[in-house]
Design an enzyme around this catalytic site. Structure first.
Site, mmCIF file in Angstrom:
data_model
loop_
_atom_site.group_PDB
_atom_site.id
_atom_site.type_symbol
_atom_site.label_atom_id
_atom_site.label_comp_id
_atom_site.label_asym_id
_atom_site.label_seq_id
_atom_site.Cartn_x
_atom_site.Cartn_y
_atom_site.Cartn_z
ATOM 1 N N ASP A 30 0.863 -1.192 0.000
ATOM 2 C CA ASP A 30 0.000 0.000 0.000
ATOM 3 C C ASP A 30 0.895 1.236 0.000
ATOM 4 O OD1 ASP A 30 -1.784 2.168 0.944
ATOM 5 O OD2 ASP A 30 -3.213 0.550 1.289
ATOM 6 N N ASN A 86 -12.802 -3.658 3.217
ATOM 7 C CA ASN A 86 -13.891 -2.675 3.206
ATOM 8 C C ASN A 86 -14.793 -2.885 1.993
ATOM 9 O OD1 ASN A 86 -12.696 -1.403 5.450
ATOM 10 N ND2 ASN A 86 -11.383 -0.153 4.141
ATOM 11 N N GLN A 93 -14.580 2.153 1.932
ATOM 12 C CA GLN A 93 -13.911 1.678 0.708
ATOM 13 C C GLN A 93 -13.644 2.872 -0.205
ATOM 14 O OE1 GLN A 93 -16.099 -1.238 -1.614
ATOM 15 N NE2 GLN A 93 -14.279 -1.827 -2.780
ATOM 16 N N HIS A 99 -10.348 -5.893 -2.337
ATOM 17 C CA HIS A 99 -8.967 -6.069 -1.862
ATOM 18 C C HIS A 99 -8.980 -6.298 -0.359
ATOM 19 C CE1 HIS A 99 -9.988 -1.782 -1.741
ATOM 20 N NE2 HIS A 99 -9.256 -1.720 -0.651
ATOM 21 N N HIS A 101 -6.597 -5.806 3.052
ATOM 22 C CA HIS A 101 -5.425 -5.185 3.648
ATOM 23 C C HIS A 101 -4.807 -6.169 4.646
ATOM 24 C CE1 HIS A 101 -6.608 -0.855 2.711
ATOM 25 N NE2 HIS A 101 -7.774 -1.456 2.571
HETATM 26 P P1 AMP Z 1 -9.881 1.002 0.800
HETATM 27 O O1 AMP Z 1 -10.248 2.177 1.679
HETATM 28 O O2 AMP Z 1 -10.064 -0.307 1.511
HETATM 29 O O3 AMP Z 1 -10.559 1.065 -0.547
HETATM 30 O O4 AMP Z 1 -8.315 1.139 0.588
HETATM 31 C C1 AMP Z 1 -7.692 1.448 -0.624
HETATM 32 C C2 AMP Z 1 -6.205 1.442 -0.367
HETATM 33 O O5 AMP Z 1 -5.530 1.472 -1.608
HETATM 34 C C3 AMP Z 1 -5.689 2.648 0.459
HETATM 35 O O6 AMP Z 1 -5.061 2.159 1.633
HETATM 36 C C4 AMP Z 1 -4.703 3.313 -0.504
HETATM 37 O O7 AMP Z 1 -3.573 3.843 0.168
HETATM 38 C C5 AMP Z 1 -4.339 2.201 -1.437
HETATM 39 N N1 AMP Z 1 -3.910 2.612 -2.768
HETATM 40 C C6 AMP Z 1 -4.546 3.445 -3.617
HETATM 41 N N2 AMP Z 1 -3.854 3.560 -4.764
HETATM 42 C C7 AMP Z 1 -2.762 2.769 -4.648
HETATM 43 C C8 AMP Z 1 -1.663 2.451 -5.510
HETATM 44 N N3 AMP Z 1 -1.546 2.984 -6.726
HETATM 45 N N4 AMP Z 1 -0.734 1.575 -5.066
HETATM 46 C C9 AMP Z 1 -0.836 1.035 -3.835
HETATM 47 N N5 AMP Z 1 -1.840 1.291 -2.973
HETATM 48 C C10 AMP Z 1 -2.797 2.148 -3.370
#
Ligand code: AMP
Length: 143
Positions: A30, A86, A93, A99, A101
């Site tokens: 992340d 999420n 989300q 995805h 975490h």
């Molecule tokens: P969520 O709130 O569960 O949708 O989390 C999305 C996650 O994706 C967040 O923790 C972001 O920091 C991560 N994220 C978004 N874009 C990227 C990227 N290009 N590479 C790696 N992580 C990302």
């Protein structure tokens, strides 16, 4: 569903810090980590939320998650971690491609949890149990 940044990463159109890949799953760091080693485990199937995921992708994710958790712990020295998943904007989300975490507890950092349990009413629990058990049985019959 619309194309998300994760689909672009899966197709190799934008870079990521990849830690694992197979036919069905990609895992990468992340870029805004809650702790060092915070990793995202992503099915290649492009659906927004877990309830839409195929059994094949769900099985593939289930096989991979423990391996990534062990890898994150061995690389960071963490002995505790959280899995966060999420679904929906109200549930925090931000990227609408399923995805998971993997968030290790490292250097006092990690996932903060606001957990405010309600008092449970027994009659309500009974009614909910019946509804959810019926719906789960229906889902199982669908295959
Ligand atoms: P969520 O709130 O569960 O949708 O989390 C999305 C996650 O994706 C967040 O923790 C972001 O920091 C991560 N994220 C978004 N874009 C990227 C990227 N290009 N590479 C790696 N992580 C990302």
């Amino acid at each position: 569903m619309s194309d998300t940044i994760f689909s672009k990463i899966i197709r190799g159109e934008i870079p990521c810090h990849r830690v694992y890949e197979d036919d069905a799953v990609l895992a990468f760091l992340d870029v805004n980590p809650l702790s060092k080693g915070h990793t995202l485990v992503v099915p290649k199937e492009a659906v927004a939320t877990l309830d839409k995921l195929s059994e094949e992708s769900a099985a593939a994710i289930g096989r991979v998650l423990p391996k990534i958790a062990r890898a994150v712990m061995s690389a960071t020295g963490a002995t505790s971690f959280n899995i966060l998943q999420n679904n929906g904007a109200d549930a925090h989300q931000a990227v609408f491609h399923v995805h998971f975490h993997v968030i290790p507890k490292v250097e006092g950092r990690g996932l903060g949890i606001g957990w405010e349990p309600m008092k449970a009413d027994n009659a309500e629990l009974k009614a909910l149990r019946e509804k959810i058990a019926w719906a789960a049985a229906t889902e199982t019959q669908k295959g």
